[in-house]
Write a protein that holds these residues in place. Structure first.
Motif, PDB file in Angstrom:
ATOM      1  N   HIS A  23      -3.648 -11.893  -3.926  1.00  0.00           N
ATOM      2  CA  HIS A  23      -3.153 -12.500  -2.691  1.00  0.00           C
ATOM      3  C   HIS A  23      -4.263 -13.227  -1.943  1.00  0.00           C
ATOM      4  O   HIS A  23      -4.003 -14.139  -1.180  1.00  0.00           O
ATOM      5  CB  HIS A  23      -2.539 -11.420  -1.802  1.00  0.00           C
ATOM      6  CG  HIS A  23      -3.531 -10.426  -1.283  1.00  0.00           C
ATOM      7  ND1 HIS A  23      -3.901  -9.310  -1.983  1.00  0.00           N
ATOM      8  CD2 HIS A  23      -4.259 -10.398  -0.151  1.00  0.00           C
ATOM      9  CE1 HIS A  23      -4.792  -8.631  -1.307  1.00  0.00           C
ATOM     10  NE2 HIS A  23      -5.034  -9.271  -0.191  1.00  0.00           N
ATOM     11  N   VAL A  24      -5.522 -12.822  -2.150  1.00  0.00           N
ATOM     12  CA  VAL A  24      -6.645 -13.474  -1.466  1.00  0.00           C
ATOM     13  C   VAL A  24      -6.689 -14.950  -1.792  1.00  0.00           C
ATOM     14  O   VAL A  24      -7.110 -15.777  -0.977  1.00  0.00           O
ATOM     15  CB  VAL A  24      -7.969 -12.786  -1.861  1.00  0.00           C
ATOM     16  CG1 VAL A  24      -9.167 -13.594  -1.370  1.00  0.00           C
ATOM     17  CG2 VAL A  24      -8.018 -11.375  -1.290  1.00  0.00           C
ATOM     18  N   THR A  66      -4.460 -17.123  -1.816  1.00  0.00           N
ATOM     19  CA  THR A  66      -3.722 -17.930  -0.843  1.00  0.00           C
ATOM     20  C   THR A  66      -3.880 -17.412   0.581  1.00  0.00           C
ATOM     21  O   THR A  66      -3.550 -18.123   1.532  1.00  0.00           O
ATOM     22  CB  THR A  66      -2.222 -17.945  -1.194  1.00  0.00           C
ATOM     23  OG1 THR A  66      -1.740 -16.598  -1.278  1.00  0.00           O
ATOM     24  CG2 THR A  66      -1.994 -18.634  -2.533  1.00  0.00           C
ATOM     25  N   LEU A  67      -4.409 -16.203   0.746  1.00  0.00           N
ATOM     26  CA  LEU A  67      -4.486 -15.588   2.072  1.00  0.00           C
ATOM     27  C   LEU A  67      -5.621 -16.141   2.912  1.00  0.00           C
ATOM     28  O   LEU A  67      -5.457 -16.401   4.107  1.00  0.00           O
ATOM     29  CB  LEU A  67      -4.658 -14.065   1.916  1.00  0.00           C
ATOM     30  CG  LEU A  67      -4.778 -13.266   3.212  1.00  0.00           C
ATOM     31  CD1 LEU A  67      -3.438 -13.196   3.930  1.00  0.00           C
ATOM     32  CD2 LEU A  67      -5.296 -11.848   2.912  1.00  0.00           C
ATOM     33  N   LEU A  68      -6.787 -16.345   2.296  1.00  0.00           N
ATOM     34  CA  LEU A  68      -8.000 -16.629   3.051  1.00  0.00           C
ATOM     35  C   LEU A  68      -8.517 -18.043   2.819  1.00  0.00           C
ATOM     36  O   LEU A  68      -8.416 -18.583   1.723  1.00  0.00           O
ATOM     37  CB  LEU A  68      -9.096 -15.630   2.668  1.00  0.00           C
ATOM     38  CG  LEU A  68      -8.793 -14.159   2.929  1.00  0.00           C
ATOM     39  CD1 LEU A  68      -9.902 -13.288   2.359  1.00  0.00           C
ATOM     40  CD2 LEU A  68      -8.609 -13.888   4.416  1.00  0.00           C
ATOM     41  N   GLN A  79     -14.953 -10.763   2.321  1.00  0.00           N
ATOM     42  CA  GLN A  79     -13.932 -11.808   2.297  1.00  0.00           C
ATOM     43  C   GLN A  79     -14.529 -13.209   2.170  1.00  0.00           C
ATOM     44  O   GLN A  79     -13.937 -14.069   1.516  1.00  0.00           O
ATOM     45  CB  GLN A  79     -13.044 -11.689   3.537  1.00  0.00           C
ATOM     46  CG  GLN A  79     -12.177 -10.429   3.476  1.00  0.00           C
ATOM     47  CD  GLN A  79     -11.119 -10.350   4.570  1.00  0.00           C
ATOM     48  OE1 GLN A  79     -10.033  -9.831   4.352  1.00  0.00           O
ATOM     49  NE2 GLN A  79     -11.411 -10.835   5.762  1.00  0.00           N
ATOM     50  N   ARG A  85      -4.827 -13.265   9.699  1.00  0.00           N
ATOM     51  CA  ARG A  85      -4.783 -12.910   8.278  1.00  0.00           C
ATOM     52  C   ARG A  85      -6.089 -12.284   7.800  1.00  0.00           C
ATOM     53  O   ARG A  85      -6.102 -11.617   6.765  1.00  0.00           O
ATOM     54  CB  ARG A  85      -4.434 -14.151   7.452  1.00  0.00           C
ATOM     55  CG  ARG A  85      -2.957 -14.537   7.534  1.00  0.00           C
ATOM     56  CD  ARG A  85      -2.679 -15.889   6.917  1.00  0.00           C
ATOM     57  NE  ARG A  85      -3.164 -16.979   7.751  1.00  0.00           N
ATOM     58  CZ  ARG A  85      -2.978 -18.266   7.484  1.00  0.00           C
ATOM     59  NH1 ARG A  85      -2.325 -18.629   6.383  1.00  0.00           N
ATOM     60  NH2 ARG A  85      -3.432 -19.204   8.298  1.00  0.00           N
ATOM     61  N   THR A  86      -7.159 -12.460   8.544  1.00  0.00           N
ATOM     62  CA  THR A  86      -8.421 -11.844   8.144  1.00  0.00           C
ATOM     63  C   THR A  86      -8.396 -10.324   8.325  1.00  0.00           C
ATOM     64  O   THR A  86      -9.292  -9.632   7.833  1.00  0.00           O
ATOM     65  CB  THR A  86      -9.604 -12.430   8.930  1.00  0.00           C
ATOM     66  OG1 THR A  86      -9.406 -12.209  10.334  1.00  0.00           O
ATOM     67  CG2 THR A  86      -9.753 -13.921   8.659  1.00  0.00           C
ATOM     68  N   TYR A 138      -5.601  -8.568   7.424  1.00  0.00           N
ATOM     69  CA  TYR A 138      -4.566  -8.063   6.525  1.00  0.00           C
ATOM     70  C   TYR A 138      -5.130  -7.028   5.551  1.00  0.00           C
ATOM     71  O   TYR A 138      -4.554  -5.956   5.353  1.00  0.00           O
ATOM     72  CB  TYR A 138      -3.941  -9.224   5.745  1.00  0.00           C
ATOM     73  CG  TYR A 138      -2.920  -8.793   4.722  1.00  0.00           C
ATOM     74  CD1 TYR A 138      -1.594  -8.555   5.089  1.00  0.00           C
ATOM     75  CD2 TYR A 138      -3.275  -8.608   3.388  1.00  0.00           C
ATOM     76  CE1 TYR A 138      -0.656  -8.140   4.156  1.00  0.00           C
ATOM     77  CE2 TYR A 138      -2.350  -8.196   2.444  1.00  0.00           C
ATOM     78  CZ  TYR A 138      -1.033  -7.968   2.831  1.00  0.00           C
ATOM     79  OH  TYR A 138      -0.120  -7.550   1.898  1.00  0.00           O
ATOM     80  N   ASN A 139      -6.262  -7.328   4.944  1.00  0.00           N
ATOM     81  CA  ASN A 139      -6.822  -6.433   3.934  1.00  0.00           C
ATOM     82  C   ASN A 139      -7.215  -5.067   4.501  1.00  0.00           C
ATOM     83  O   ASN A 139      -6.839  -4.037   3.933  1.00  0.00           O
ATOM     84  CB  ASN A 139      -7.999  -7.089   3.231  1.00  0.00           C
ATOM     85  CG  ASN A 139      -7.559  -8.158   2.247  1.00  0.00           C
ATOM     86  OD1 ASN A 139      -6.562  -8.007   1.559  1.00  0.00           O
ATOM     87  ND2 ASN A 139      -8.298  -9.250   2.176  1.00  0.00           N
ATOM     88  N   GLN A 171      -4.149  -3.011   5.132  1.00  0.00           N
ATOM     89  CA  GLN A 171      -3.520  -2.484   3.924  1.00  0.00           C
ATOM     90  C   GLN A 171      -4.273  -1.267   3.387  1.00  0.00           C
ATOM     91  O   GLN A 171      -3.666  -0.293   2.939  1.00  0.00           O
ATOM     92  CB  GLN A 171      -3.448  -3.570   2.845  1.00  0.00           C
ATOM     93  CG  GLN A 171      -2.478  -4.706   3.161  1.00  0.00           C
ATOM     94  CD  GLN A 171      -1.060  -4.197   3.389  1.00  0.00           C
ATOM     95  OE1 GLN A 171      -0.481  -3.521   2.535  1.00  0.00           O
ATOM     96  NE2 GLN A 171      -0.497  -4.534   4.529  1.00  0.00           N
TER      97      GLN A 171
END
Length: 261
Positions: free
Chosen positions: A2-3, A5-7, A54, A172-173, A175-176, A179
């Motif tokens: 997912h990273v 598209t996430l970051l 990240q 979004r930074t 999100y990880n 989780q």
């Protein structure tokens, strides 16, 4: 994955010595074969190095754009759990499970062996006292020859005498870390499965098995402590972390202090 598209690099505000900087300033001369290693010696301690990790993952994809389009590869990142498993960090994309290296020892020689075995080129170690120790013959030279950047971080996310700060500028930074902090439950796993035409870890039964296996690594009290620490770090939902750039020799001396923790 997912990273992928996430970051984006634009999601981070980076300062070195208080002055605006870039990912390239923090990780100079990053190349397609760089590998990031994160040493963890506290329960969920890697959360304190979230933004450094990240930006390294962002650099991994940006240096070779085909990794975002033609290939299906996870970033070359490795977590070294010292002494015992410290809780699954797999949601950050430490995947497959071999990317989380469980070292049931605090022997500094074994730790450096593991780092060298994975060809780590950028290394982050917890803020521990420096110690003069002896490693196996040639292992220090191998690390000095290969590792291009070394950092000290604190599991809380904030470090005294830091020279690098990294702030998230997009929700979004976070999100990880969110989780990783969520407790394991079968209901949560069922709800998180994405719909995707690409192979992603959340659709992999071995990923679910890994989270299930690691669910007992961290107590509820430890998880809550880390959660509270992360919340306290945030301003408007976004975290600012601090780090110190150090020589590889210094990083290895601090690494040896795992035996004292």
């Amino acid at each position: 994955m997912h990273v992928l598209t996430l970051l984006k690099a634009t999601m981070f505000d980076i300062r070195i010595g208080g002055q605006p900087a870039t990912i390239a300033d923090v990780l100079p001369d990053w190349h397609a074969h760089d590998r990031f290693g994160l040493v963890i010696d506290e329960a969920l301690g890697g959360i304190g190095a979230t933004h450094l990790l990240q930006i390294a993952m962002t650099a991994f994809y940006d240096v070779k754009p085909s990794r975002k389009t033609e290939l299906t590869v996870y970033p070359e990142i490795y977590a070294f759990h010292i002494g015992r498993p410290r809780g699954a960090h797999a949601p950050y994309d430490f995947w497959p499970a071999r990317r989380e290296v469980m070292l049931e020892t605090t022997d500094h020689r074994v730790i450096l062996d593991a780092i060298n075995d994975r060809g780590i080129t950028r290394l982050a170690v917890p803020d521990r006292p420096m110690r003069e120790v002896s490693h196996r013959p040639k292992e220090v030279d191998a690390a000095l020859d290969r590792i291009a950047s070394a950092f000290v971080y604190h599991p809380s996310g904030r470090l005294a005498d830091a020279d690098v700060t990294i702030s998230g500028t997009d929700r979004r930074t976070e999100y990880n870390p969110d989780q990783v902090l969520k407790p394991f439950s079968e209901e949560r796993l069922a709800a998180m499965k994405p719909s995707s035409t690409r192979p992603v870890k959340e659709l992999d039964t071995s990923y679910v098995d890994w989270l299930r296996l690691r669910s007992g690594d961290v107590s509820e009290e430890e998880r809550q402590m880390v959660q509270d620490r992360r919340v306290a770090l945030r301003d408007g939902g976004l975290a600012t972390e601090s780090y110190r750039r150090v020589s590889v020799s210094e990083a290895l001396q601090r690494l040896a202090s795992a035996e004292l923790s």
